[in-house]
Write an enzyme that holds these catalytic residues in place. Structure first.
Site: not given
Length: 327
Positions: A173, A175-178
């Protein structure tokens, strides 16, 4: 084996058209069935606090779209279920896997929601399997969605535990920084991960994350998704719960990840970030445009409904479909 799996993402794929058999794109049927219910589109806004609230959920349900309410207003979940049922609308909520959630699920027996999504970042976990089994024991008629996962093994285990659908996508996604924080995830190969997982699935797959254009919805269906969860394309609308901020006379709306410090309220185990998106118009207008674009996709697929998208050929063009153009 994964090494035998072609690796690609949405921007690497172009679908190949077939002969059109309908007179007008408006004839194309975009409806999808999930469990006992049919919905106008095979898309669902992400169950995030800057994407959906009770009012948006009610609007979507009234207009025939699927929705999943986020789990970050725990005390408001039972009143929300009652609010929806009093209007004859489906109730679709989210839960976590902490101990108190077991008691909460049991408390729903008197007024069970139609859909429950078990919503954690790493869904291939014993805690998720136990929660699936608990929900199915206490609320056998409720449709259970579990996730998020990124491997066929995870899909099979959650299905075997009783999940009615699995959500595929770890970290793709906006806004995901996994993938940056942990080194793990499906970011950069989300579409290939979807294809890999769908081949093992016996039940519906919900593709979650990495959708940047409406054409990506058709690509998701081609590679095995029954439903597509979308965040950024649904963020920033007039109805969106995200806070409105003005910068140099221009209006923006906040959009942040569920694992961000803004959602958690503290900088702990952060795997999300916040961005500002230019303020958009009404959510209904975006949904209508999505429907029209998907109808066009169906016409190019040579079919009458979304099942035709599952059978089209494709080419892998490796980062070249934009040909220097921006979206």
């Amino acid at each position: 084996m994964f090494n035998e799996t072609p690796v690609f993402d949405y921007e690497d794929i172009q679908l190949i058209p077939n002969k059109c058999i309908i007179n007008s794109r408006s004839e194309a049927d975009t409806t999808v069935t999930l469990g006992k219910y049919s919905f106008k589109l095979p898309v669902v806004p992400a169950n995030m606090q800057t994407i959906i609230d009770e009012d948006v959920a009610e609007m979507l349900a009234k207009d025939g779209y699927f929705y999943i309410m986020h789990r970050f207003d725990e005390a408001g979940r039972i009143p929300f279920i009652k609010r929806m049922h009093e209007q004859g609308l489906i109730a679709s909520i989210s839960v976590g896997v902490k101990e108190y959630e077991y008691e909460f699920v049991t408390s729903l027996k008197a007024d069970a929601p139609e859909f429950i999504t078990i919503d954690i970042a790493h869904g291939h976990a014993e805690s998720v399997i136990k929660m699936i089994q608990h929900i199915k024991k206490e609320l056998p008629e409720t449709f259970v969605i579990a996730g998020n996962v990124g491997t066929p093994e995870a899909v099979r285990e959650l299905e075997n535990a009783g999940a009615d659908a699995t959500k595929v996508g770890i970290g793709p996604g906006k806004v995901c920084i996994t993938k940056v924080k942990t080194g793990f995830g499906t970011g950069g190969w989300q579409l290939a991960a979807l294809r890999w997982c769908a081949k093992a699935a016996r039940k519906p797959i919900i593709a979650d994350g990495g959708i940047r254009t409406h054409g990506d919805i058709a690509k998701s269906i081609r590679f095995g998704a029954s439903m597509v969860m979308i965040g950024s394309l649904f963020a920033g609308h007039i109805e969106s719960p995200g806070k409105t901020i003005e910068v140099d006379g221009e209006k923006f709306k906040e959009y942040y990840g569920s694992a961000s410090e803004y959602q958690k309220g503290a900088y702990k185990n952060v795997e999300g970030k916040k961005i500002l998106l230019p303020a958009k118009g009404h959510l209904k207008d975006t949904l209508v445009e999505m429907e029209q674009d998907l109808q066009s996709s169906i016409s190019y697929a040579g079919g009458r409904d979304i099942t035709s998208l599952k059978h089209v050929d494709y080419v892998i063009v490796k980062n070249s479909i934009w040909n220097g153009d921006s979206i």
